[in-house]
Write a protein that holds these residues in place. Structure first.
Motif, PDB file in Angstrom:
ATOM      1  N   UNK A  58      15.875  13.330  18.629  1.00  0.00           N
ATOM      2  CA  UNK A  58      15.749  14.634  19.281  1.00  0.00           C
ATOM      3  C   UNK A  58      17.065  15.060  19.901  1.00  0.00           C
ATOM      4  N   UNK A  59      17.311  16.363  19.876  1.00  0.00           N
ATOM      5  CA  UNK A  59      18.456  16.973  20.553  1.00  0.00           C
ATOM      6  C   UNK A  59      17.917  18.065  21.462  1.00  0.00           C
ATOM      7  N   UNK A  60      18.283  17.999  22.746  1.00  0.00           N
ATOM      8  CA  UNK A  60      17.770  18.951  23.726  1.00  0.00           C
ATOM      9  C   UNK A  60      18.916  19.757  24.320  1.00  0.00           C
ATOM     10  N   UNK A  87      31.699  14.418  21.899  1.00  0.00           N
ATOM     11  CA  UNK A  87      30.692  15.380  22.385  1.00  0.00           C
ATOM     12  C   UNK A  87      29.884  14.727  23.502  1.00  0.00           C
ATOM     13  N   UNK A  88      30.548  14.500  24.629  1.00  0.00           N
ATOM     14  CA  UNK A  88      29.913  13.796  25.740  1.00  0.00           C
ATOM     15  C   UNK A  88      28.740  14.581  26.327  1.00  0.00           C
ATOM     16  N   UNK A  89      28.740  15.908  26.142  1.00  0.00           N
ATOM     17  CA  UNK A  89      27.676  16.717  26.741  1.00  0.00           C
ATOM     18  C   UNK A  89      26.442  16.852  25.844  1.00  0.00           C
ATOM     19  N   UNK A  90      26.485  16.306  24.639  1.00  0.00           N
ATOM     20  CA  UNK A  90      25.324  16.389  23.750  1.00  0.00           C
ATOM     21  C   UNK A  90      24.193  15.524  24.298  1.00  0.00           C
ATOM     22  N   UNK A  91      22.999  16.071  24.369  1.00  0.00           N
ATOM     23  CA  UNK A  91      21.837  15.352  24.885  1.00  0.00           C
ATOM     24  C   UNK A  91      20.951  14.964  23.706  1.00  0.00           C
ATOM     25  N   UNK A  92      21.251  13.805  23.125  1.00  0.00           N
ATOM     26  CA  UNK A  92      20.541  13.324  21.941  1.00  0.00           C
ATOM     27  C   UNK A  92      19.951  11.953  22.250  1.00  0.00           C
ATOM     28  N   UNK A 130      27.831  27.245   9.161  1.00  0.00           N
ATOM     29  CA  UNK A 130      28.983  27.885   9.802  1.00  0.00           C
ATOM     30  C   UNK A 130      29.598  27.022  10.895  1.00  0.00           C
ATOM     31  N   UNK A 131      28.921  25.928  11.268  1.00  0.00           N
ATOM     32  CA  UNK A 131      29.440  25.050  12.307  1.00  0.00           C
ATOM     33  C   UNK A 131      29.365  25.639  13.699  1.00  0.00           C
ATOM     34  N   UNK A 132      28.401  26.527  13.936  1.00  0.00           N
ATOM     35  CA  UNK A 132      28.318  27.198  15.240  1.00  0.00           C
ATOM     36  C   UNK A 132      27.275  26.582  16.172  1.00  0.00           C
ATOM     37  N   UNK A 133      26.573  25.551  15.721  1.00  0.00           N
ATOM     38  CA  UNK A 133      25.600  24.891  16.572  1.00  0.00           C
ATOM     39  C   UNK A 133      26.292  23.923  17.521  1.00  0.00           C
ATOM     40  N   UNK A 134      25.624  23.590  18.626  1.00  0.00           N
ATOM     41  CA  UNK A 134      26.111  22.529  19.483  1.00  0.00           C
ATOM     42  C   UNK A 134      26.108  21.211  18.728  1.00  0.00           C
ATOM     43  N   UNK A 135      26.889  20.243  19.201  1.00  0.00           N
ATOM     44  CA  UNK A 135      27.066  18.985  18.470  1.00  0.00           C
ATOM     45  C   UNK A 135      25.748  18.260  18.241  1.00  0.00           C
ATOM     46  N   UNK A 136      24.870  18.248  19.258  1.00  0.00           N
ATOM     47  CA  UNK A 136      23.592  17.568  19.103  1.00  0.00           C
ATOM     48  C   UNK A 136      22.719  18.215  18.052  1.00  0.00           C
ATOM     49  N   UNK A 137      22.593  19.529  18.120  1.00  0.00           N
ATOM     50  CA  UNK A 137      21.795  20.254  17.120  1.00  0.00           C
ATOM     51  C   UNK A 137      22.426  20.126  15.724  1.00  0.00           C
TER      52      UNK A 137
END
Length: 214
Positions: A192-194, A123-128, A16-23
């Protein structure tokens, strides 16, 4: 053989594309290399189509046609392009899902332990990030404030719950307190994505995690 997979809720959110970019990236990397989850995604997509067909018709807004035609005539949005520059070395092939990601060089974080930062376009806020841990090494014991997804790209580790080998997927949250230990036969490389924070035990480990941005 891949033994650990994302659950249906995660796959459905991915579809559905509802996850955050990292996940979203972690799920894409797993599904790319997992025939079993490719089949599951196909079934979920089909189920979504059936559910859409079963919905009662809804009345459109008066300007729906005008806005649709305007969207068709609008310039196409630029598509993400493969990241320029060489990615750091890996003993296995890079996932195609990471083609547009920029990946930093490996940084030392302890004896036999390295990490790098993965930047996603838009997606600058993605923590990957990636971890490269030598044979028989262990990460500090920790839990999580929210959610962490891990995809094993190479090698294997055991955290007391199970052994996770190349291709395996893991989801952890505040209910999991563990200490991953890599296989004695070789190094382990994970993506990993946090969301939230990794909560390490001990001031040294917490300082290390803060410097890395975990």
């Amino acid at each position: 053989m891949i033994r650990h997979h994302p659950d249906d809720a995660l796959l459905l959110a991915h579809a559905a594309g509802t996850l955050g970019a990292g996940h979203q990236l972690l799920l894409a990397v797993h599904v790319e290399g997992c025939p079993h989850c490719q089949q599951r995604m196909g079934r979920l997509d089909a189920l979504g189509g059936v559910l859409l067909d079963s919905l009662a018709p809804a009345e459109l807004a008066p300007d729906a046609l005008e806005r649709t035609l305007a969207a068709i005539d609008a310039p196409a949005a630029p598509q993400p392009q493969p990241a320029q520059g060489a990615k750091p070395d890996l003993p296995t092939a890079w996932p195609q899902a990471m083609a547009t990601c920029s990946v930093s060089a490996w940084h030392w974080m302890g004896p036999g332990m390295y990490w790098n930062r993965v930047a996603l376009p838009g997606a600058a806020d993605a923590n990957v990030f990636m971890l490269r841990i030598g044979a028989g090494r262990m990460l500090p014991r920790h839990t999580h404030s929210q959610s962490e997804l891990t995809q094993v790209l190479y090698g294997a580790f055991d955290d007391g719950r199970s052994t996770f080998a190349a291709g395996d997927f893991d989801e952890t949250d505040a209910g999991v307190r563990h200490q991953p230990v890599t296989d004695a036969d070789g190094e382990c490389i994970c993506l990993a994505s946090v969301e939230g924070k990794v909560l390490f035990e001990g001031w040294l480990a917490r300082t290390m995690g803060a410097l890395i941005g975990m």
